[in-house]
Motif scaffolding. Structure first.
Motif, PDB file in Angstrom:
ATOM      1  N   SER A 146       1.585  11.500  -0.993  1.00 34.58           N
ATOM      2  CA  SER A 146       2.855  10.011   0.276  1.00 34.58           C
ATOM      3  C   SER A 146       1.912  11.037   1.700  1.00 34.58           C
ATOM      4  CB  SER A 146       3.839  11.331   0.537  1.00 34.58           C
ATOM      5  OG  SER A 146       5.254  11.037  -0.290  1.00 34.58           O
ATOM      6  N   ILE A 147       1.217   9.064   1.564  1.00 35.01           N
ATOM      7  CA  ILE A 147      -0.208   9.019   3.585  1.00 35.01           C
ATOM      8  C   ILE A 147       0.378   7.340   3.775  1.00 35.01           C
ATOM      9  CG2 ILE A 147      -2.146   8.618   1.890  1.00 35.01           C
ATOM     10  CD1 ILE A 147      -1.500  11.478   4.627  1.00 35.01           C
ATOM     11  N   ALA A 179      -8.864   6.866  -0.408  1.00 32.38           N
ATOM     12  CA  ALA A 179      -7.558   7.935  -0.246  1.00 32.38           C
ATOM     13  C   ALA A 179      -7.670   8.018  -2.165  1.00 32.38           C
ATOM     14  CB  ALA A 179      -6.449   8.093   0.436  1.00 32.38           C
ATOM     15  N   VAL A 180      -7.079   6.887  -2.032  1.00 32.96           N
ATOM     16  CA  VAL A 180      -6.074   6.374  -3.984  1.00 32.96           C
ATOM     17  C   VAL A 180      -7.501   6.423  -4.841  1.00 32.96           C
ATOM     18  CG1 VAL A 180      -4.469   5.082  -5.442  1.00 32.96           C
ATOM     19  CG2 VAL A 180      -3.621   5.469  -2.678  1.00 32.96           C
ATOM     20  N   ARG A 181      -8.259   5.805  -4.359  1.00 34.79           N
ATOM     21  CA  ARG A 181      -9.507   5.558  -4.960  1.00 34.79           C
ATOM     22  C   ARG A 181     -10.969   6.973  -6.052  1.00 34.79           C
ATOM     23  NH1 ARG A 181     -12.218   1.578  -2.457  1.00 34.79           N
ATOM     24  NH2 ARG A 181     -13.249   2.884  -1.492  1.00 34.79           N
ATOM     25  N   ILE A 209       2.389   7.224  -6.452  1.00 38.09           N
ATOM     26  CA  ILE A 209       2.474   7.338  -4.909  1.00 38.09           C
ATOM     27  C   ILE A 209       4.101   6.834  -4.968  1.00 38.09           C
ATOM     28  CG2 ILE A 209       2.001   5.644  -2.882  1.00 38.09           C
ATOM     29  CD1 ILE A 209      -0.878   4.462  -4.953  1.00 38.09           C
ATOM     30  N   VAL A 210       3.939   7.687  -3.396  1.00 40.79           N
ATOM     31  CA  VAL A 210       6.103   7.034  -2.916  1.00 40.79           C
ATOM     32  C   VAL A 210       5.785   6.273  -2.322  1.00 40.79           C
ATOM     33  CG1 VAL A 210       7.954   9.165  -2.093  1.00 40.79           C
ATOM     34  CG2 VAL A 210       5.837  10.208  -3.671  1.00 40.79           C
ATOM     35  N   ILE A 231       6.680   4.402  -6.496  1.00 42.21           N
ATOM     36  CA  ILE A 231       8.106   4.724  -5.627  1.00 42.21           C
ATOM     37  C   ILE A 231       8.174   4.086  -5.084  1.00 42.21           C
ATOM     38  CG2 ILE A 231       9.730   6.748  -6.078  1.00 42.21           C
ATOM     39  CD1 ILE A 231       8.098   6.968  -8.407  1.00 42.21           C
ATOM     40  N   ASP A 232       9.250   3.047  -5.137  1.00 40.21           N
ATOM     41  CA  ASP A 232      10.247   2.054  -4.693  1.00 40.21           C
ATOM     42  C   ASP A 232      10.461   3.051  -3.527  1.00 40.21           C
ATOM     43  OD1 ASP A 232      10.213  -0.011  -2.413  1.00 40.21           O
ATOM     44  OD2 ASP A 232      10.575  -1.137  -4.004  1.00 40.21           O
TER      45      ASP A 232
END
Length: 301
Positions: free
Chosen positions: A137-138, A187-189, A203-204, A252-253
């Motif tokens: 969560s970012i 960051a996700v990479r 990913i939230v 997560i939508d």
């Protein structure tokens, strides 16, 4: 200090803001922490396979909301945060919660965070080739959501800030969205590169704190400005969903799943400028945290 939960038949336990000017209210809530207790039961059905090594990363949306804030890992983290609710639900082999209030995307990858108890190492250090599940969560702080929403608030009931027609504000919001997208992508990479190829990354998304109308004092904005904020948050989630797809992560939508439970609703899952429960304004309350944990567990079956 890293929090580790070993799987030894754990006991069941009961289980970005619209205006920073309400800090006094939040401070008053903190004083009441010792009097609070979790209100929501932990989800029971374990949908994930046993023996997972789970690492939680992120900002205050992951670190948790009131009640039951407790200092851990150099940050304030709640025992009813969605990573902890999820961990109690699935019974992982190991659980490391590195989420921290105030975190930026750079605090995940390379930049130490200035925590309340001293410098905090980059969160990604706890993601290894043995990690099976990572939740992230970012982006809210990189987006500067508090300033974007704050420009839309009014000082009196029935007021209209007309942020939706302010050209400078709209341009600044788009620049912030572009910045958030770039740094969150990095960051996700980095997390994908650090984890094993089989690791599940979740990913939230953002949302829940704004519906399609205002309601004084919980969402102190006109209906028209509230609708603009809602549409802007849709763009934020679309950007994050694209990042998730790019790096083979689940998304997560939160915004779509929480329709009808914003701070103006009769049963809110998220708190507005003035919280109606012992929770931090602009964040999921205890019900919202339990819902997010449930959505993650279902999403990654």
């Amino acid at each position: 200090m890293t929090t580790i939960v070993r799987r030894t038949h754990p006991r069941r336990r009961r289980g970005t803001t619209i205006g920073a000017r309400r800090a006094g209210i939040v401070s008053a809530i903190v004083i009441l922490i010792a009097l609070s207790a979790p209100l929501i039961s932990t989800p029971t059905a374990a949908a994930l396979p046993p023996g997972l090594n789970y690492v939680a990363l992120g900002d205050s949306r992951a670190a948790g909301s009131l009640p039951a804030f407790e200092p851990a890992n150099g940050c304030w983290q709640s025992s009813v945060s969605y990573p902890r609710v999820l961990a109690r639900s699935i019974g992982p082999h190991s659980f490391v919660d590195r989420s921290c209030a105030g975190a930026w995307a750079a605090n995940i990858t390379h930049l130490p965070e200035n925590g309340p108890f001293g410098p905090i190492p980059p969160q990604i250090r706890w993601v290894t080739r043995s990690t099976d599940l990572v939740t992230i969560s970012i982006g809210g702080n990189d987006l500067n959501w508090g300033a974007i929403a704050g420009r839309c608030t009014t000082q009196v009931p029935g007021g209209d800030a007309r942020c939706r027609t302010n050209g400078a504000h709209l341009a600044a919001a788009d620049r912030s969205l572009n910045h958030m997208t770039a740094v969150m992508d990095s960051a996700v990479r980095a997390v994908r590169a650090a984890a094993a190829p089989h690791a599940r990354i979740v990913i939230v998304g953002h949302g829940g704190v704004i519906g399609t109308r205002g309601c004084w004092p919980f969402v102190p904005a006109s209906d028209a400005d509230a609708r603009w904020m809602n549409s802007f948050m849709t763009k934020v989630n679309a950007a994050q969903a694209r990042i998730a797809q790019r790096y083979d992560a689940a998304f997560i939508d939160v915004m779509r799943r929480s329709v009808g439970h914003d701070p103006c609703a009769a049963q809110p899952w998220f708190e507005g400028t003035v919280p109606r429960s012992l929770a931090v304004s602009g964040h999921p309350n205890e019900i919202g945290m339990a819902k997010i944990a449930e959505w993650i567990r279902t999403q990654v079956r």
